[in-house]
Scaffold this motif. Sequence first.
Motif, PDB file in Angstrom:
ATOM      1  N   ASN A 114      50.017  47.160  43.647  1.00  0.00           N
ATOM      2  CA  ASN A 114      49.843  46.796  45.058  1.00  0.00           C
ATOM      3  C   ASN A 114      50.506  45.472  45.424  1.00  0.00           C
ATOM      4  OD1 ASN A 114      47.878  48.934  46.293  1.00  0.00           O
ATOM      5  ND2 ASN A 114      47.056  48.485  44.261  1.00  0.00           N
ATOM      6  N   ASN A 115      51.266  44.925  44.468  1.00  0.00           N
ATOM      7  CA  ASN A 115      52.066  43.719  44.706  1.00  0.00           C
ATOM      8  C   ASN A 115      51.227  42.556  45.237  1.00  0.00           C
ATOM      9  OD1 ASN A 115      54.508  42.277  44.666  1.00  0.00           O
ATOM     10  ND2 ASN A 115      54.896  42.709  46.823  1.00  0.00           N
ATOM     11  N   VAL A 116      50.097  42.306  44.583  1.00  0.00           N
ATOM     12  CA  VAL A 116      49.227  41.202  44.971  1.00  0.00           C
ATOM     13  C   VAL A 116      48.926  40.321  43.758  1.00  0.00           C
ATOM     14  CG1 VAL A 116      48.153  42.335  46.946  1.00  0.00           C
ATOM     15  CG2 VAL A 116      47.196  42.688  44.656  1.00  0.00           C
ATOM     16  N   VAL A 117      48.446  39.128  44.033  1.00  0.00           N
ATOM     17  CA  VAL A 117      48.116  38.173  42.982  1.00  0.00           C
ATOM     18  C   VAL A 117      46.665  38.346  42.559  1.00  0.00           C
ATOM     19  CG1 VAL A 117      47.877  35.722  42.381  1.00  0.00           C
ATOM     20  CG2 VAL A 117      49.807  36.486  43.788  1.00  0.00           C
ATOM     21  N   LEU A 118      46.452  38.495  41.264  1.00  0.00           N
ATOM     22  CA  LEU A 118      45.120  38.515  40.660  1.00  0.00           C
ATOM     23  C   LEU A 118      45.011  37.297  39.764  1.00  0.00           C
ATOM     24  CD1 LEU A 118      42.406  39.741  39.633  1.00  0.00           C
ATOM     25  CD2 LEU A 118      43.775  41.025  37.956  1.00  0.00           C
ATOM     26  N   ALA A 119      43.921  36.547  39.891  1.00  0.00           N
ATOM     27  CA  ALA A 119      43.744  35.353  39.059  1.00  0.00           C
ATOM     28  C   ALA A 119      42.270  35.111  38.792  1.00  0.00           C
ATOM     29  CB  ALA A 119      44.355  34.129  39.742  1.00  0.00           C
ATOM     30  N   GLU A 120      42.008  34.470  37.660  1.00  0.00           N
ATOM     31  CA  GLU A 120      40.655  34.028  37.313  1.00  0.00           C
ATOM     32  C   GLU A 120      40.488  32.579  37.745  1.00  0.00           C
ATOM     33  OE1 GLU A 120      37.927  34.546  33.428  1.00  0.00           O
ATOM     34  OE2 GLU A 120      39.662  33.251  33.104  1.00  0.00           O
ATOM     35  N   ALA A 121      39.327  32.272  38.275  1.00  0.00           N
ATOM     36  CA  ALA A 121      39.039  30.908  38.737  1.00  0.00           C
ATOM     37  C   ALA A 121      38.621  30.028  37.557  1.00  0.00           C
ATOM     38  CB  ALA A 121      37.949  30.932  39.800  1.00  0.00           C
ATOM     39  N   MET A 122      39.587  29.722  36.695  1.00  0.00           N
ATOM     40  CA  MET A 122      39.345  28.860  35.546  1.00  0.00           C
ATOM     41  C   MET A 122      39.783  27.445  35.919  1.00  0.00           C
ATOM     42  SD  MET A 122      38.300  27.996  32.640  1.00  0.00           S
ATOM     43  CE  MET A 122      37.511  29.578  32.334  1.00  0.00           C
ATOM     44  N   THR A 123      38.813  26.587  36.209  1.00  0.00           N
ATOM     45  CA  THR A 123      39.101  25.274  36.777  1.00  0.00           C
ATOM     46  C   THR A 123      40.062  24.444  35.942  1.00  0.00           C
ATOM     47  OG1 THR A 123      37.021  24.538  35.760  1.00  0.00           O
ATOM     48  CG2 THR A 123      36.975  25.027  38.114  1.00  0.00           C
ATOM     49  N   LEU A 124      39.911  24.475  34.624  1.00  0.00           N
ATOM     50  CA  LEU A 124      40.696  23.533  33.822  1.00  0.00           C
ATOM     51  C   LEU A 124      42.194  23.823  33.875  1.00  0.00           C
ATOM     52  CD1 LEU A 124      41.583  24.793  30.782  1.00  0.00           C
ATOM     53  CD2 LEU A 124      39.122  24.601  30.440  1.00  0.00           C
ATOM     54  N   TYR A 125      42.598  25.062  34.205  1.00  0.00           N
ATOM     55  CA  TYR A 125      44.026  25.348  34.328  1.00  0.00           C
ATOM     56  C   TYR A 125      44.653  24.615  35.517  1.00  0.00           C
ATOM     57  CZ  TYR A 125      43.367  29.356  31.139  1.00  0.00           C
ATOM     58  OH  TYR A 125      43.070  30.167  30.060  1.00  0.00           O
ATOM     59  N   PRO A 252      35.464  21.141  31.439  1.00  0.00           N
ATOM     60  CA  PRO A 252      35.741  22.195  32.424  1.00  0.00           C
ATOM     61  C   PRO A 252      36.332  21.656  33.725  1.00  0.00           C
ATOM     62  CG  PRO A 252      33.649  22.626  31.351  1.00  0.00           C
ATOM     63  CD  PRO A 252      34.090  21.244  30.919  1.00  0.00           C
ATOM     64  N   ARG A 253      35.927  20.427  34.090  1.00  0.00           N
ATOM     65  CA  ARG A 253      36.468  19.802  35.300  1.00  0.00           C
ATOM     66  C   ARG A 253      36.864  18.349  35.005  1.00  0.00           C
ATOM     67  NH1 ARG A 253      32.909  22.012  40.465  1.00  0.00           N
ATOM     68  NH2 ARG A 253      33.078  24.245  39.965  1.00  0.00           N
ATOM     69  N   GLY A 254      37.434  18.153  33.848  1.00  0.00           N
ATOM     70  CA  GLY A 254      37.748  16.800  33.399  1.00  0.00           C
ATOM     71  C   GLY A 254      38.787  16.097  34.259  1.00  0.00           C
TER      72      GLY A 254
END
Length: 324
Positions: A114-125, A252-254
């Motif tokens: 479907n040509n969309v962005v899928l992402a995980e909400a991993m803060t440290l990235y 995690p949020r350093g």
Amino acid sequence: MKTYNWATLGCGVIANELAQALAKEGRTLYSVANRTHSKAEVFAEKYGIKKVYDQIDDVFSDPNVDIIYISTPHNTHIEFLRKALTAGKHVLCEKSVTLNADELAEAKLLAKENNVVLAEAMTLYHMPIYKKLRDIIETKRLGKLQMIQLNFGSYKDYDMNNRFFSPKLAGGALLDIGVYALSFARWFMSEKPDKLASQVRLAPSGVDEQAGILLQNKAGEMATIALTLHAKQPKRGMLAFEEGYIEIYEYPRGNEATITYTEDGSKEVLQAGQTENALAYEVKDMERAVSGAENVMYLNYTTDVMEMMSALRKEWGLLYPEER
């Protein structure tokens, strides 16, 4: 860059942080969807959100929604991911993004189709300190990475009915807090670990309440991870290189890291970003990815971490009801 319309699916703690992150930029969530309509109405009134859906699935058919943030329990993610991605919506999904690697593979395929962005909400990235550290490491001034040590401990009431210990809500230490530690390790390791070993203690409900994990990749880089839902531990990440070591607390949020140099023991303190802006950094990176400017959501790392977690749970014999 275009201003995107965000919808939140769920209105818990993370949804509140998302609304607050947008508010700092003078923006408002476009809409809110929730299984309990009355909670969605209260949330909308709190943040000045104009659109509340009568039915939770209405968010997927709304043509004005660009990005959906899913912050419901882990075991509901795949159901909503299927609907959102098939409807052509970009999705930022709270960790852990799915229950297992098979579900993630399905979601990735739907995103591609479907040509969309899928992402995980991993803060440290997305925290600036991690990008700064990676730049320093790439200069090779610290030499080769040898060992990573990670701790994450939370003290939870020993109630088998709450979400942390409930199989029906995909409870356990690994999916809730272990995902942070594994994501930290994957961020700094030059390649995915191909050797995993572990010890686990299961709660009476059958989920993992405490674990020790060892990782090693083909480059010889190793990591040790200690997780528990029974005792507070400092959220400490340590990276040991040939020429020094790096420590990050509250990783995690350093926003701060200390380098101690091997030769003379001298220390260098680095600061970048602000902990309270963690969700704002995620939002900005997600919008950059959606705009096509940059691929900064690291779904490849998310995939590696999910594959490791699935392998560990298989070794432990830990399946959730949806997987049986």
